[in-house]
Every structure is written in structure tokens, then in C-alpha cells.
Design an enzyme around this catalytic site. Structure first.
Site, PDB file in Angstrom:
ATOM      1  N   SER A  67     -60.589  -0.582 -44.423  1.00 47.85           N
ATOM      2  CA  SER A  67     -61.381  -1.792 -44.159  1.00 47.85           C
ATOM      3  C   SER A  67     -60.476  -3.019 -44.073  1.00 47.85           C
ATOM      4  CB  SER A  67     -62.403  -1.999 -45.272  1.00 47.85           C
ATOM      5  OG  SER A  67     -63.029  -3.261 -45.141  1.00 47.85           O
TER       6      SER A  67
ATOM      7  N   LYS B 264     -76.106   0.105 -48.854  1.00 42.17           N
ATOM      8  CA  LYS B 264     -76.782  -1.158 -48.531  1.00 42.17           C
ATOM      9  C   LYS B 264     -78.258  -1.178 -48.931  1.00 42.17           C
ATOM     10  CE  LYS B 264     -73.630  -2.116 -44.706  1.00 42.17           C
ATOM     11  NZ  LYS B 264     -73.488  -2.346 -43.266  1.00 42.17           N
TER      12      LYS B 264
ATOM     13  N   ASN C  14     -75.847  -6.469 -47.564  1.00 41.48           N
ATOM     14  CA  ASN C  14     -74.412  -6.223 -47.472  1.00 41.48           C
ATOM     15  C   ASN C  14     -73.579  -7.318 -48.128  1.00 41.48           C
ATOM     16  OD1 ASN C  14     -74.695  -8.293 -45.462  1.00 41.48           O
ATOM     17  ND2 ASN C  14     -72.812  -7.554 -44.483  1.00 41.48           N
TER      18      ASN C  14
ATOM     19  N   GLY D 249     -79.708   5.753 -35.428  1.00 40.43           N
ATOM     20  CA  GLY D 249     -79.394   5.479 -36.829  1.00 40.43           C
ATOM     21  C   GLY D 249     -80.239   4.351 -37.380  1.00 40.43           C
TER      22      GLY D 249
END
Length: 287
Positions: A19, A72, A93, A132
């Protein structure tokens, strides 16, 4: 003795070793003369579950945290959410630890809208196929309704999850037609926009959620995955002649918006974008 940072932040998630969020927030801090510590908090590596990691954030000195896959929706259940749209999304988030408890925000939602408008200006999304309907998928769905999509086709392996989201979106009373599909290829047929809201394609989750042959005829594509930036999904979309919006743009704008919550200090976005790219290039050259 190590000096205490001006701002201590973190990211809770799985598979987040690559990340760039720590870099983004450190650079944002530098713009404002602040020393920022931003830690990767991976529950399994810490031998703790999500609830334990989250519950210890205050005592460990965190001002705020970001939350990513797959936590989340879990995070939304343990914070106070003041924004009615974020409550409706049901996924968080960005969390601020305030004196009266943790407060949740969703900068995936605002970040996606900003990324879309940067790429497509005032063009309407049209008929959209969203694969999704988890944490980031929910943010994308609400964002597409806000952007004025004429139709939104929801696809998820868990049909009940897609149906629940469809009901929530319909309750908004917008003009967007909401449809639930079980087959991504069927949902993509005749669609204007194709969106991947799953982790498929990210490091550790190879592949693509949609066959390249199903992309013909669409106009644009977006992938929430940004590690790597050139996912198979976007590579196939570009080869099919679609305008592509990289997950990197969502990453950038959700980070900029999260920084505003964390610090309340301004940012020169162009300067931040340039510094990010230059630092990443240097890292790659020295690797």
C-alpha cells in the site's frame, strides 16, 4: 528516545504490504511541516483480530486510521457515523478517534466521484455494470447513483448481498434503475461503464472479474484495485478501446479526502501527486 510524531495514523487491512497510503500521508504531512507516522496494521501479523486491533488504537496513540479490505463493513458497525450518506453506504474506510468515541467516514465514495469527474468531466456514467458489492463496491454504487447513472447492474457471488444493496439504492428514490445479475458477462452486455469492485486482480488475487470478450461496446472502465495499477481488467479494457480510470485515482483522492479529516490542513494536490510519483519512481529504481 524516539520523538513523538505530530500525527500518528494507520491502515487496518489484509494484504497491504505494498500500500502507498503511508507514503501519501507522510508527504501530505511534509507539505504542512508535520511529522507523520503511518503504520500498516495487519491483524493476522499482529496475532490479533480486527476488533482487538481497532479497540487498541486509542491506547496505542492513533489519531485516526484508514480501513481497507476486508474490514470496511465491519468498521461501520463500531463507529458513530454522522453523514447520512455514509450510514446508507454501510462501509467505512476512514476513522477519527475523538474524545466521545470513533467517528466514521467514507472517502472511497467521495474519492470515486472526484476520480470519475477528473477523467470524464460532466459525462453521465450511462448503464453501468458493477462487479462486487462489498465495502468498496458499495461506495462505488452510491457514487454512480450520485453521478446520475441511468442503470446500475449489480453482480456478486453472494446474491443476497447484491439484493440487499439494490434495495438500499432503490430506497434513495433516484432515477437510476437498479438491477441484480448473477452473471458478469450478461450484466456487461450493452453496458456503457464496467467497474471492478472486487479484490480480483490485486497482488495476491490474480486474474480478472470479467472476460475481455465481454468488454466490447462499452465506453469506459474503472478498477478499484491499484496494486498493480495495470490490472488485467484495465489492460483488457484499454485493448478494447475503452477509456480507463485507474484505481490509483481512487487511491489518490480517497487519501486526499482522508487527510482533510485527519489533519484539517490544506494540500496542494498537484504538488502531492508529483511528489508521490517521483518517490515511487525512485523506490523502483533502487529496488
Amino acid at each position: 528516545m524516539t520523538a513523538k510524531p505530530d500525527l500518528k495514523l494507520g491502515l487496518i487491512g489484509d494484504n497491504i504490504a505494498r500500500s502507498r497510503s503511508p507514503l501519501l500521508h507522510r508527504l501530505a504531512g511534509q507539505q504542512n511541516g508535520m511529522e507523520v507516522q503511518y503504520d500498516r496494521l495487519i491483524p493476522k501479523d499482529m496475532n490479533e483480530d480486527f476488533d482487538t486491533v481497532f479497540g487498541k488504537c486509542v491506547e496505542r496513540g492513533y489519531r485516526g486510521i484508514n480501513v481497507t479490505y476486508p474490514y470496511k463493513e465491519r468498521a461501520a458497525k463500531v463507529v458513530t457515523i454522522d453523514d447520512p450518506m455514509v450510514r446508507a453506504i454501510g462501509a467505512v474506510n476512514t476513522v477519527l478517534f475523538e474524545a466521545d468515541g470513533p467517528k466514521g467516514q467514507n472517502t472511497d465514495y467521495s474519492g470515486f466521484i472526484a476520480a470519475y469527474r477528473l477523467a470524464r468531466a460532466d459525462k453521465a456514467p450511462g448503464v453501468c455494470c458493477l462487479i462486487g458489492t462489498g465495502g468498496v463496491g458499495r461506495a462505488l454504487a452510491f457514487g454512480l447513483v450520485e453521478l446520475g447513472a441511468s442503470e446500475l447492474r449489480l453482480v456478486d457471488r453472494e446474491a443476497d448481498k447484491a439484493k440487499a444493496l439494490a434495495d438500499e439504492l432503490t430506497a434513495l428514490g433516484s432515477k437510476t434503475k437498479i438491477v441484480v445479475e448473477t452473471d458478469a458477462v450478461v450484466a456487461a452486455t450493452g453496458a456503457t461503464g464496467l467497474l471492478n469492485g472486487t479484490p480480483v486482480g490485486m497482488v495476491g488475487y490474480g486474474g480478472t472479474p470479467l472476460a475481455a470478450s465481454a468488454m466490447e461496446g462499452a465506453e469506459w472502465a474503472f478498477d478499484a484495485v491499484y496494486t498493480p495499477v495495470d490490472t488485467q481488467f484495465l489492460t483488457d479494457a484499454e485493448a478494447a478501446g475503452l477509456d480507463v480510470i485507474s484505481g490509483y485515482e481512487l487511491f489518490f483522492f480517497q487519501g486526499v479526502h482522508a487527510w482533510a479529516h485527519f489533519s484539517g490542513t490544506p494540500l496542494d494536490q498537484d504538488r502531492l501527486r508529483k511528489a508521490l510519483l517521483e518517490t515511487v519512481e525512485l523506490e523502483l529504481k533502487s529496488a
